[in-house]
Design an enzyme around this catalytic site. Structure first.
Site, PDB file in Angstrom:
ATOM      1  N   SER A 136      20.380 100.729  20.835  1.00 48.29           N
ATOM      2  CA  SER A 136      20.510 102.038  21.464  1.00 48.29           C
ATOM      3  C   SER A 136      19.125 102.503  21.888  1.00 48.29           C
ATOM      4  CB  SER A 136      21.106 103.040  20.477  1.00 48.29           C
ATOM      5  OG  SER A 136      21.201 104.313  21.078  1.00 48.29           O
ATOM      6  N   LYS A 162      22.410  99.943  25.107  1.00 50.16           N
ATOM      7  CA  LYS A 162      23.054 101.261  25.272  1.00 50.16           C
ATOM      8  C   LYS A 162      21.961 102.239  25.662  1.00 50.16           C
ATOM      9  CE  LYS A 162      24.813 104.526  21.830  1.00 50.16           C
ATOM     10  NZ  LYS A 162      25.836 104.714  20.785  1.00 50.16           N
ATOM     11  N   LYS A 164      20.875 106.136  26.406  1.00 49.94           N
ATOM     12  CA  LYS A 164      21.212 107.549  26.272  1.00 49.94           C
ATOM     13  C   LYS A 164      21.060 108.199  27.655  1.00 49.94           C
ATOM     14  CE  LYS A 164      21.964 107.693  21.890  1.00 49.94           C
ATOM     15  NZ  LYS A 164      23.260 108.118  21.308  1.00 49.94           N
ATOM     16  N   ASP A 190      25.575 106.458  26.727  1.00 46.41           N
ATOM     17  CA  ASP A 190      26.060 107.412  25.725  1.00 46.41           C
ATOM     18  C   ASP A 190      25.512 108.788  26.066  1.00 46.41           C
ATOM     19  OD1 ASP A 190      25.849 107.617  22.050  1.00 46.41           O
ATOM     20  OD2 ASP A 190      26.861 108.862  23.547  1.00 46.41           O
ATOM     21  N   GLU A 215      30.171 106.524  26.816  1.00 50.85           N
ATOM     22  CA  GLU A 215      30.451 107.072  25.491  1.00 50.85           C
ATOM     23  C   GLU A 215      30.295 108.580  25.462  1.00 50.85           C
ATOM     24  OE1 GLU A 215      28.277 105.051  22.418  1.00 50.85           O
ATOM     25  OE2 GLU A 215      28.949 106.410  20.845  1.00 50.85           O
ATOM     26  N   ASP A 240      33.159 108.967  20.252  1.00 46.86           N
ATOM     27  CA  ASP A 240      32.346 108.896  19.040  1.00 46.86           C
ATOM     28  C   ASP A 240      32.554 110.198  18.265  1.00 46.86           C
ATOM     29  OD1 ASP A 240      28.690 108.583  18.520  1.00 46.86           O
ATOM     30  OD2 ASP A 240      30.286 109.129  17.158  1.00 46.86           O
ATOM     31  N   LYS A 264      31.982 104.985  13.088  1.00 49.34           N
ATOM     32  CA  LYS A 264      30.869 105.200  12.168  1.00 49.34           C
ATOM     33  C   LYS A 264      31.481 105.577  10.814  1.00 49.34           C
ATOM     34  CE  LYS A 264      27.668 106.918  15.644  1.00 49.34           C
ATOM     35  NZ  LYS A 264      27.077 108.133  16.268  1.00 49.34           N
ATOM     36  N   GLY A 292      26.004 103.520  14.967  1.00 50.22           N
ATOM     37  CA  GLY A 292      24.866 103.615  14.051  1.00 50.22           C
ATOM     38  C   GLY A 292      24.306 105.024  14.016  1.00 50.22           C
TER      39      GLY A 292
HETATM   40  O1  NPG Z   1      21.080 102.248  16.392  1.00 51.46           O
HETATM   41  C1  NPG Z   1      21.346 103.305  15.812  1.00 51.46           C
HETATM   42  O2  NPG Z   1      21.541 103.424  14.582  1.00 51.46           O
HETATM   43  C2  NPG Z   1      21.459 104.551  16.657  1.00 51.46           C
HETATM   44  C3  NPG Z   1      22.665 104.464  17.549  1.00 51.46           C
HETATM   45  C4  NPG Z   1      22.858 105.801  18.176  1.00 51.46           C
HETATM   46  O3  NPG Z   1      22.606 105.989  19.345  1.00 51.46           O
HETATM   47  N1  NPG Z   1      23.272 106.758  17.340  1.00 51.46           N
HETATM   48  C5  NPG Z   1      23.453 108.125  17.810  1.00 51.46           C
HETATM   49  C6  NPG Z   1      24.764 108.203  18.535  1.00 51.46           C
HETATM   50  O4  NPG Z   1      24.922 109.166  19.303  1.00 51.46           O
HETATM   51  O5  NPG Z   1      25.600 107.315  18.390  1.00 51.46           O
HETATM   52  C7  NPG Z   1      23.370 109.047  16.615  1.00 51.46           C
HETATM   53  C8  NPG Z   1      22.242 108.956  15.822  1.00 51.46           C
HETATM   54  C9  NPG Z   1      22.103 109.759  14.698  1.00 51.46           C
HETATM   55  C10 NPG Z   1      23.142 110.632  14.358  1.00 51.46           C
HETATM   56  C11 NPG Z   1      24.290 110.697  15.154  1.00 51.46           C
HETATM   57  C12 NPG Z   1      24.406 109.887  16.298  1.00 51.46           C
END
Ligand code: NPG
Length: 370
Positions: A136, A162, A164, A190, A215, A240, A264, A292
């Site tokens: 990500s 991915k 953002k 995302d 996403e 998500d 998650k 994640g």
């Molecule tokens: O690689 C990772 O752990 C991060 C993946 C990621 O983008 N997580 C974001 C999400 O929006 O999914 C996130 C991070 C922290 C808390 C909530 C969401």
């Protein structure tokens, strides 16, 4: 016989690179990890996805701590032997609060599995295998930085990227990555709820880039808007933040709001619920990937076990430890030559937590006696 204890450590873990999404930027991960010790002295660990503020989910660190202290742990008093099943039954009449429930349930589950010398992957009735993983990529200051980051991650061996996105940072970065790395790079975006249903004409322009999925473009309650976007049969829509429970997943599938679901375990209340969401998605032909939340080794290892289930057909957000941390509270996970990670083979999540590292990162500790 000693009393079982439940301890929650609030850690401040420096990130190797700022992580910016449409919801804000992190330079230090502020994270809760929990240790449950049962009456026989068996310990279990778990990690929460909660943020300091309700940034992504309605729950947040202080609400999780308060709910655990005031509501959840008092429901466990008197039970001689706690299991994930007994915890779920005790919490069944408490509405919502999946992050708080999941932290307790998962720490109890990890202790239970360690007590019985059972790896998480066996408990999930799955089989340990290498997991192809994605990365990500946060929002940088400019396109050149983005392309340098993506190039570095591809050199690291990640099998999917991915990006953002947010209003004003969407078409240009996607086009730049496509032009720089070609049409075959598995690529998804995302939005973390950053768009409104009025943005559908803009979001539809992403269709030209052959993305795996888009996403959470809209606010988590906007299931009908996600369903309308999915009905255009453009880029598959992934949910998500909209999916906080098995019911949410089933409703989203029924409404056609989710072509894909990002699972998650911490967000949905633990690994048992995560598995049930996987099962419903598999039965309905909805691909899933393991999301994640910048996990430490504790959550990363357990997520790798979950991702072995057959419905996890898309590379997950389970990056190498070094993507986020120079130092972790457990063993470091690094990609193999095929861009894969594999869960440890030990009991429970399979991680031996480095207590000295926990103490070094801890900014607060909460101890509860059950
Ligand atoms: O690689 C990772 O752990 C991060 C993946 C990621 O983008 N997580 C974001 C999400 O929006 O999914 C996130 C991070 C922290 C808390 C909530 C969401």
């Amino acid at each position: 016989m000693p009393q079982p204890t439940f301890e929650v450590f609030r850690l401040a873990m420096p990130l190797v690179r700022p992580f910016r999404t449409s919801r804000g930027v992190e330079t230090v991960r502020d994270v809760l990890v929990a240790r449950f010790t049962d009456a026989d002295g068996a310990t279990g660990w778990a990690e929460s996805a909660a943020d300091p503020e309700p940034t992504y989910f309605p729950e947040y660190i202080d609400s999780v701590l308060l709910t655990i202290d005031r509501i959840l742990l008092p429901l466990l008093g008197g039970d001689d032997v706690l299991t994930a099943g007994s915890v779920r039954r005790a919490f069944a009449d408490v509405p919502g609060n999946p992050l708080a429930k999941g932290l307790v349930e998962t720490a109890v589950l990890d202790a239970q599995l360690r007590r019985h010398d059972m790896p998480m992957v066996d408990y999930l009735v799955s089989a340990r295998r290498p997991i192809a993983v994605g990365v990500s990529v946060g929002i940088p200051d400019d396109l050149d930085t983005l392309l340098a980051w993506v190039s570095g991650y591809l050199d690291d061996g990640y099998r999917r990227v991915k990006l953002k996105i947010q209003p004003g940072w969407d078409l240009a970065p996607v086009r730049a990555v496509r032009e720089a790395f070609g049409p075959d790079l598995p690529l998804q975006v995302d939005a973390n709820q950053a768009y409104s249903p009025a943005d559908v004409p803009l979001l539809s322009r992403l269709d030209e880039f052959g993305l795996l999925l888009l996403e959470q473009p809209f606010a988590r309650h906007e299931l009908l808007a996600h369903a309308a976007l999915s009905a255009r049969h453009g880029t598959p829509v992934c949910l998500d933040e909209s999916v906080l429970s098995l019911d949410d997943a089933m409703t989203a599938i029924r409404l056609g709001a989710a072509d894909v679901i990002n699972i998650k375990p911490s967000r949905v209340g633990g690994y048992l619920t995560a598995r049930s969401i996987h099962d419903v998605c598999l039965a309905n032909g909805v691909p899933v990937f393991c999301g994640g939340t910048l996990e430490t080794a504790v959550g990363r290892a357990a997520n790798l076990a979950l991702a072995t289930l057959p419905g996890f057909t898309l590379p997950g957000d389970i990056s190498a430890t070094s993507r986020y941390y120079a130092r972790d509270i457990g063993p470091s996970f690094e990609l193999d030559a095929d861009g894969c990670l594999i869960a440890p083979s030990g009991a429970g999540c399979g991680v031996e937590v480095d207590d000295a590292a926990v103490e070094a990162f801890a900014v607060a500790k909460h101890s509860f006696t059950l």
